[in-house]
Structure formats: C-alpha cells, structure tokens
Design an enzyme around this catalytic site. Sequence first.
Site, PDB file in Angstrom:
ATOM      1  N   LYS A  79     -16.579  20.929  40.553  1.00 23.02           N
ATOM      2  CA  LYS A  79     -16.552  20.396  41.451  1.00 23.02           C
ATOM      3  C   LYS A  79     -16.325  21.203  42.790  1.00 23.02           C
ATOM      4  CE  LYS A  79     -18.980  17.214  39.420  1.00 23.02           C
ATOM      5  NZ  LYS A  79     -20.275  17.955  39.299  1.00 23.02           N
ATOM      6  N   GLN A 123     -10.828  11.337  37.951  1.00 24.18           N
ATOM      7  CA  GLN A 123     -11.497  12.382  36.208  1.00 24.18           C
ATOM      8  C   GLN A 123     -10.102  11.667  35.295  1.00 24.18           C
ATOM      9  OE1 GLN A 123     -13.339  14.602  36.354  1.00 24.18           O
ATOM     10  NE2 GLN A 123     -12.923  14.785  33.927  1.00 24.18           N
ATOM     11  N   ASP A 146     -18.513   8.410  41.159  1.00 24.81           N
ATOM     12  CA  ASP A 146     -18.652   7.043  39.899  1.00 24.81           C
ATOM     13  C   ASP A 146     -19.819   6.712  39.726  1.00 24.81           C
ATOM     14  OD1 ASP A 146     -18.389  10.065  39.013  1.00 24.81           O
ATOM     15  OD2 ASP A 146     -16.160   9.883  38.366  1.00 24.81           O
TER      16      ASP A 146
END
Length: 161
Positions: A79, A123, A146
């Site tokens: 990322k 994460q 997300d």
Amino acid sequence: MEADILAPCIIVAVRIAPMTSERWPVAARVISGTEIAREVRREVFERVAEMSAKHGIAPGLAVVLVGDDPASAVYVRNKERAATEAGMVSETEQLPATASQEEVMSAGRRLNGDARIHGMLVQLPLPEHIDEDAVIDAIDPYKDVDGLHPYNMGLLMAGRP
C-alpha cells in the site's frame, strides 16, 4: 441438481474459465489482472497529479499497523509503495504488538487530525488485547478507507455507498 447450476463456469481469481454444457453454453472473456491494475494505477497517478496541480494538495493515505504479522507487513508495504508511486503522501504508524489500547487509539486520533491525511486504515487483525471495534469506531468516517466505521457500513447497507 445443485452441481448442474455450478457447471457452467469455474471462477478462479479474476479469470472466468469457460466450461461447456449441453444445457448452458457459456462464453467467457479472459481478462488480465496485471493490465487492469496497470491502467488503474496510471489513472490514479494522473488524477493525483491533476489534483496537486489544481489545488496544491496531494492525497494522503495512512495505515496503522500493530504488531509484526508478516502478511500484514507485506500488505502495508505494498500500500505504501502504490501510494508513493501515485504521488500520494503515505504514512505508516507502526506500533509493537504490546501497544496498549490507548496507544493505538492515540495513533488514530493523531491521524484523524492530520490535514495531510485524507484516508486511513487500521490493518486487521489487531492483537487480542486490543478492542477492534473501539479502534474502528474512533476512525473519522470521512477518512475510513476500508468502510468499516459503523456510519459507513450503514450507508452501504442502505444502498448509499
């Protein structure tokens, strides 16, 4: 009977492989995930450059990584690389697996308030002693990459993504 329903095709990653069946002839198109990814990255690069030129702002992505899970580290590194190659600001807040709930929450609050950061993700999974729901709830819904914040999940469930 259920096997007959599934017989027309087999889905493998992003490719649909054709199968033949007397009842359901299926035509499929093989696509190249590599080519699609290359095109998407080029488009993102161009849009980031345009935004930077017009507004003097480079979009910023931040990741909170807690612990040393190898798969998570690879994902986060990818990322970072993709964001940097697109001309974006990329920041990773890496905390040890022993970080407290308050340390993780503090990292999230700092990134919520950082004007250089426009999108943030935590994460997952987090270490067992960290309350994932509390951490996700603390993310600014407008920076929630997300879409896991309850506000964003509600919009998605209402068909308003």
